[in-house]
Design an enzyme around this catalytic site. Structure first.
Site, mmCIF file in Angstrom:
data_model
loop_
_atom_site.group_PDB
_atom_site.id
_atom_site.type_symbol
_atom_site.label_atom_id
_atom_site.label_comp_id
_atom_site.label_asym_id
_atom_site.label_seq_id
_atom_site.Cartn_x
_atom_site.Cartn_y
_atom_site.Cartn_z
ATOM 1 C CD GLU A 326 12.946 -0.007 10.953
ATOM 2 O OE1 GLU A 326 11.854 0.473 11.330
ATOM 3 O OE2 GLU A 326 13.160 -1.226 10.893
ATOM 4 C CG HIS A 347 30.768 -10.170 35.727
ATOM 5 N ND1 HIS A 347 31.754 -10.580 36.599
ATOM 6 C CD2 HIS A 347 30.097 -9.180 36.358
ATOM 7 C CE1 HIS A 347 31.656 -9.875 37.721
ATOM 8 N NE2 HIS A 347 30.663 -9.015 37.602
ATOM 9 C CE LYS A 462 8.463 -5.283 6.400
ATOM 10 N NZ LYS A 462 7.474 -4.220 6.738
#
Length: 472
Positions: A326, A347, A462
């Site tokens: 950010e 793994h 937003k």
């Protein structure tokens, strides 16, 4: 107190890494950026005379730890730290759980501290085993219907006993404005649920059990006044959400968990002092920035992997993912952060990391000492697994062998590594690490020629979400 260390030797290589000469060549520029951060930013912030290209200048996180400790020493009861301790300690005997509502920087640091410093099964321990410290849950970080419903039902079921305290929980709601959709929606659900559970007690307890951390004069601040919250803690001005872990945003949940907030802040102060005074060659912040920046610019290492070698630091890695992405993911610049937990992810991801696209640097986070007694593999009469030959080896010894083996394998395939070495995991070391990574992120952003503060892309999502909900 020991400081963490940074070892870049796994990236200093003519064939696949950077050279010492390249690192040295950045010394003057990084020293100038250090002076800008230590001196110029403070003068500009205090005076309000901030150049347009540095707006916003959310630089206060850097000197905030010193400010908080000084205020506490001056007036313990009236200081914000003192008030935090009073609220948290005062409620320990009255509640059995705390739900933290917040998203992004409003919860990620708190979760990182809980996972790093508390027992891995803290929420499953009895009240006595937790030392009467509450269980802690996190919501308001997503609009996941089933997850929210499950937590509401879990809280309604009470604690692990029949006392009044074991049936009671508190809400810590964290939002600077109070208007963040995910957190506000969660508060709409969890506040009436708390009132309902309290019943007749609500008039006496609701104002104590709802603990907001917010800005002054915003929606959440106004709602806190309406509810009658006894204490409202601040999201400080000049501190962006992803830089707020060492403010009340992180300190309030940490205090509820009984973590040593003083040592946390003292660790950050120690890192500040190291950053300000250590020579370039020994400065863990500047060396970390130099090596990682050069690898991105000259070797195309566009993916920065934080390989944490303990489960306890996974959420710390996720906190850093947000911080780096950010802050520096702007103007078509910035690397992509990625957290892995080893040996678990050896793994799953490791095959691609070692022999796939060669676009990564691996920053290992290694803890030198464990908190509990080392567990040996042990001898067994059932040796079908063929492990008796290492019966005397301990899990920390196996982990050390895995770390060296993984680094050697990566180097053999031309993949650079570095090591961030923590003497142990406690709040002092965690404070150092938080502050190191926040400072490094700002310095690197400026090295890239961008403002590491502000997040215009986040604001756009937003706006779009509200538009899709039919809101202006």
């Amino acid at each position: 107190m020991s400081l963490l260390q940074f070892d870049p030797s796994g990236s200093i290589n003519d064939d696949y890494g950077v050279t010492q000469a390249q690192i040295d060549s950045l010394g003057d520029e990084l020293a100038a950026l250090r002076t800008e951060m230590v001196e110029t930013d403070r003068k500009q912030y205090d005076s309000g005379d901030i150049p347009a290209e540095k707006q916003p200048l959310d630089a206060r996180f850097f000197w905030l730890p010193e400010e908080q400790l000084e205020a506490y020493q001056k007036d313990r009861e009236a200081s914000e730290l003192g008030r935090i301790f009073k609220v948290a300690n005062g409620l320990h005997d009255s509640i059995d759980a705390v739900t933290v509502l917040g998203i992004g920087g409003s919860y990620m640091g708190a979760r990182a501290m809980m996972e790093a410093c508390c027992d891995p099964y803290h929420n499953e321990l009895t009240r006595a085993a937790r030392g009467s410290k509450p269980r802690m849950y996190f919501e308001g970080n997503n609009v996941d219907n089933d997850a929210a419903d499950s937590l509401l039902r879990r809280l309604r079921s009470g604690g692990y006993g029949d006392s009044a305290a074991e049936k009671r929980s508190a809400l810590v709601v964290i939002s600077k404005s109070g208007g963040t959709m995910e957190t506000a929606a969660a508060f709409r659900l969890f506040l009436p649920a708390l009132e309902s559970e309290l019943g007749e007690e609500a008039k006496d307890w609701l104002g104590k059990l709802v603990v907001p951390v917010t800005g002054e004069g915003g929606k959440l601040f106004n709602l806190a006044q309406e509810i009658g919250c006894e204490e409202v803690f601040s999201v400080p001005d000049g501190v962006g959400g992803r830089f707020s872990v060492l403010s009340p945003v992180g300190l309030v949940p940490a205090a509820f968990l009984g973590l040593d907030c003083m040592k946390l802040l003292e660790g950050a102060v120690a890192m500040n002092e190291h950053f300000k005074t250590a020579d370039y060659a020994d400065n863990v912040v500047l060396q970390y920035v130099a090596v990682n920046h050069l690898l991105a610019q000259h070797r195309g290492k566009s993916i920065r992997v934080m390989s944490v070698w303990t489960k306890a630091l996974e959420s710390l890695g996720l906190w850093y993912d947000q911080l780096l992405a950010e802050s520096n993911g702007k103007d078509g610049k910035g690397v992509t952060p990625l957290t892995t937990v080893n040996t678990r992810d050896l793994h799953s991801r490791h095959q691609q990391h070692q022999q796939g696209a060669n676009d990564k640097v691996f920053n290992n986070v290694i803890v030198q000492s464990v908190r509990t007694d080392a567990l040996a593999v042990g001898h067994s009469e059932r040796n079908q697994d063929g492990m008796n030959d290492i019966a005397e080896k301990t899990l920390p010894e196996i982990m050390s062998a895995a770390i060296k083996g993984t680094n050697d394998a990566l180097h053999a395939d031309g993949r650079p590594t570095t090591d961030i070495i923590l003497p142990k995991i406690d709040t002092h070391v965690l404070g150092q690490l938080f502050q190191m990574l926040m400072i490094a992120t700002v310095i690197e952003g400026r090295l890239l020629g961008i403002n590491p503060y502000g997040q215009p892309g986040v604001e756009q999502y937003k706006k779009n979400m509200n538009k899709n909900l039919g809101r202006a």
